[in-house]
Design an enzyme around this catalytic site. Structure first.
Site, PDB file in Angstrom:
ATOM      1  NE  ARG A 157       1.942   0.746   9.183  1.00 60.45           N
ATOM      2  CZ  ARG A 157       1.504   1.986   9.143  1.00 60.45           C
ATOM      3  NH1 ARG A 157       2.322   2.978   8.877  1.00 60.45           N
ATOM      4  NH2 ARG A 157       0.241   2.254   9.382  1.00 60.45           N
ATOM      5  CG  HIS A 175      -8.796  -1.761   2.516  1.00 61.15           C
ATOM      6  ND1 HIS A 175      -7.598  -1.296   2.032  1.00 61.15           N
ATOM      7  CD2 HIS A 175      -8.719  -3.118   2.462  1.00 61.15           C
ATOM      8  CE1 HIS A 175      -6.839  -2.326   1.712  1.00 61.15           C
ATOM      9  NE2 HIS A 175      -7.478  -3.443   1.957  1.00 61.15           N
ATOM     10  CG  HIS A 192      -8.066   3.256   1.314  1.00 65.35           C
ATOM     11  ND1 HIS A 192      -7.534   2.375   2.218  1.00 65.35           N
ATOM     12  CD2 HIS A 192      -9.265   3.634   1.804  1.00 65.35           C
ATOM     13  CE1 HIS A 192      -8.380   2.218   3.230  1.00 65.35           C
ATOM     14  NE2 HIS A 192      -9.437   2.973   3.000  1.00 65.35           N
ATOM     15  CG  HIS A 200      -1.660  -1.186   1.524  1.00 61.54           C
ATOM     16  ND1 HIS A 200      -1.614  -1.854   2.724  1.00 61.54           N
ATOM     17  CD2 HIS A 200      -2.505  -1.894   0.737  1.00 61.54           C
ATOM     18  CE1 HIS A 200      -2.392  -2.926   2.669  1.00 61.54           C
ATOM     19  NE2 HIS A 200      -2.939  -2.976   1.470  1.00 61.54           N
ATOM     20  CG  ASP A 238      -6.771   0.302  -0.669  1.00 61.62           C
ATOM     21  OD1 ASP A 238      -5.968   0.394   0.284  1.00 61.62           O
ATOM     22  OD2 ASP A 238      -8.005   0.391  -0.545  1.00 61.62           O
ATOM     23  CG  HIS A 293      -4.243   1.700   3.662  1.00 63.57           C
ATOM     24  ND1 HIS A 293      -5.106   0.686   3.361  1.00 63.57           N
ATOM     25  CD2 HIS A 293      -3.183   1.134   4.279  1.00 63.57           C
ATOM     26  CE1 HIS A 293      -4.597  -0.469   3.787  1.00 63.57           C
ATOM     27  NE2 HIS A 293      -3.439  -0.212   4.353  1.00 63.57           N
ATOM     28  CG  HIS A 315       0.954  -4.081   5.322  1.00 64.31           C
ATOM     29  ND1 HIS A 315       0.712  -3.471   6.527  1.00 64.31           N
ATOM     30  CD2 HIS A 315       0.786  -3.124   4.380  1.00 64.31           C
ATOM     31  CE1 HIS A 315       0.384  -2.199   6.315  1.00 64.31           C
ATOM     32  NE2 HIS A 315       0.429  -1.960   5.015  1.00 64.31           N
ATOM     33  CG  HIS A 317       0.812   3.427   4.577  1.00 66.57           C
ATOM     34  ND1 HIS A 317       0.255   3.095   5.785  1.00 66.57           N
ATOM     35  CD2 HIS A 317       0.844   2.277   3.857  1.00 66.57           C
ATOM     36  CE1 HIS A 317      -0.027   1.797   5.799  1.00 66.57           C
ATOM     37  NE2 HIS A 317       0.337   1.276   4.641  1.00 66.57           N
TER      38      HIS A 317
END
Lengths: 286, 209
Positions: free
Chosen positions: B172, B100, B109, B75, B112, B92, B149, B77
């Site tokens: 993360r 999401h 998002h 993702h 995403d 995000h 992640h 951020h």
């Protein structure tokens, strides 16, 4: 903060500082909003002298950015590290607050901070492209003395006003106090052409340089629009233009943007975060 | 590490870079003191004339799973703030306040990007296109964070508390800041620019014959 006595404690801890023009302590949200000329680390340390802990939630209202130089977040030669924060003050002015760590054995030559075109910090800062903007030229621990007449006068004026009014004076008091914060030396001198010398109040347009046990704290205000430098890189250089450390200029939270207190990724609160590893085992307590 | 990765990086770019493209790169690291976790790599974003962005990445040192390839949430951020490592990159990137979702979903998002596939040996070598993210304009991803992640993003389809906010993708494991790369000034990309010229002329020759 849980009660009014805590609010009073924080108020007391911060009220002794000259560089604070506005302070708003909100018990309900547990936040302290400070309008200040002082570096944020001092404010945080001062608040923590009360025994309470503080976490920086954000700063600046028009936008803020941060660059972490050296260490494990950016490239560094000779153990030069730094945290450089940018706050957009108005449409065309940006406050830059840099904490620079140098190793004790490092050369004490003057340093410069410049912005380079590209935010590609691979290959030991050699892929950053061309220099596009100069933040501050040739400052060092050794140059903690006025550089020219104009600045000497300014320094004298500030010292005079301090002598004549040891207690904070509403109109004439200097905005930057050094002895409150136990800083050994401080001085003012002109930055390069890109700094704004036309500012009539003269408070932040003249860079502030302070020595710390680890290195230097530099604070300056330049004519700059943050949106034009986001994603580019900032480089600390020595007097021979050798790149000592670099980092990508990254977006960070402004004062009103960071309302949340929990990291959305894994539910760890901003308070727990200080005591947990940033990732890996131990980050989440299942 | 970077010197060994660089040829891969260049080779990957040669195929895609044209003069009008806007390019950005993020160097990914774990940003922890842990010596156990050592994922690292780089991801390049190439924005083409039509606004489509090609995302190419090469990341090593991810979770090993000898049984089968596995996936990790990937993702953009909101912030690029590394002061607290990957933890201070914010949520995000979601300026429009949406739910999401997955990269192909209507509702998602901006940040995403779904999942990346990781080989049993912990290496991810991927390339895909996205029409939502952008390196320009008000929703530019420059200066923001890129995160891999620990777990698979369920694309909002899961039943966990956080399926609709984070896709239950876990912690993360590595991250970086998306920085601008200018094709004109970057030394590494000058090589690429020349190579792509050569490549194009070869294509032209092939057409002629």
């Amino acid at each position: 903060m849980t009660c009014d006595s805590c609010v009073q404690k924080v108020k007391h801890a911060l009220s002794g500082l000259d560089g604070i023009s506005k302070m708003d302590i909100d018990l309900a949200s547990g936040t302290v909003m400070v309008d200040t000329e002082l570096p944020q680390s001092f404010i945080k340390d001062k608040i923590e002298t009360t025994g309470m802990r503080a976490v920086l939630k954000g700063y600046g209202q028009l936008g803020a950015a941060v660059a972490m130089l050296g260490g494990n977040t950016g490239f560094s030669a000779g153990n030069v590290k730094g945290v450089i924060r940018f706050i957009q003050e108005d449409a065309s002015h940006c406050i830059i607050d840099a904490e620079i760590e140098t190793s004790p054995s490092a050369s004490k030559g003057p340093l410069s901070i410049n912005i380079y075109e590209c935010g590609d910090i691979s290959n030991n800062c050699s892929n950053v492209g061309d220099k596009i903007l100069s933040i501050l030229q040739n400052f060092s621990k050794e140059s903690l003395s006025p550089r020219n007449t104009k600045d000497s006068e300014l320094l004298d004026n500030i010292q005079d006003s301090k002598k004549s009014s040891p207690v904070s004076h509403p109109n004439e008091a200097p905005k930057i106090s050094t002895h409150e914060l136990s800083i050994t030396k401080s001085s003012f001198f002109n930055s390069n052409i890109s700094s704004d010398k036309n500012n009539s109040d003269g408070s932040v347009s003249v860079p502030l340089i302070q020595e710390t046990p680890q290195g230097l704290i530099v604070k300056t205000k330049n004519k700059m629009d943050l949106s034009s430098i986001i994603g580019r890189s900032i480089v600390i250089e020595d007097d021979a233009s050798k790149k000592l450390a670099c980092a990508v200029i990254a977006r960070s939270a402004g004062v009103s943007e960071n309302k949340k207190s929990i990291c959305a990724c894994d539910g760890v609160t901003i308070w727990e975060e200080r005591d947990r590893p940033l990732a890996g085992p131990g980050r989440r307590i299942e | 590490m970077w010197t060994t990765l660089l040829p891969v990086f260049l080779a990957a770019l040669v195929m895609q870079v044209l003069s009008e493209d806007i390019i950005a790169v993020a160097l990914l690291k774990p940003y922890t003191s842990s010596t156990v976790s050592t994922p690292s790599g780089n991801v390049t974003f190439i924005q083409h004339d039509d606004g489509t962005v090609t995302v190419k990445g090469f990341v090593t040192g991810l979770k090993k799973n000898t049984a089968a390839p596995h996936e990790h949430g990937f993702h953009i951020h909101e912030k690029g703030d590394l002061r607290e490592g990957c933890a201070s990159l914010g949520a995000h990137y979601n300026p429009q306040g949406k739910t999401h979702g997955g990269p192909e979903h209507e509702v998602r998002h901006i940040g995403d990007l779904g999942n990346i596939e990781v080989s049993p040996s912990g290496v991810a070598n991927f390339e895909f296109e996205d029409k939502i993210i952008s390196l320009t304009g008000p929703y530019s991803i420059l200066g923001r964070g890129l995160v891999i992640h620990s777990d698979k993003d369920d694309l909002g389809k899961g039943t966990f508390n956080d399926s609709l906010t984070t896709g239950h993708a876990g912690s993360r494991v590595c991250c970086g800041v998306i920085g601008l790369v200018s094709p004109i000034y970057s030394s590494s990309l000058q090589v690429v620019a020349q190579s792509s010229t050569i490549l194009l002329s070869l294509v032209a020759l092939k057409l002629l014959f």
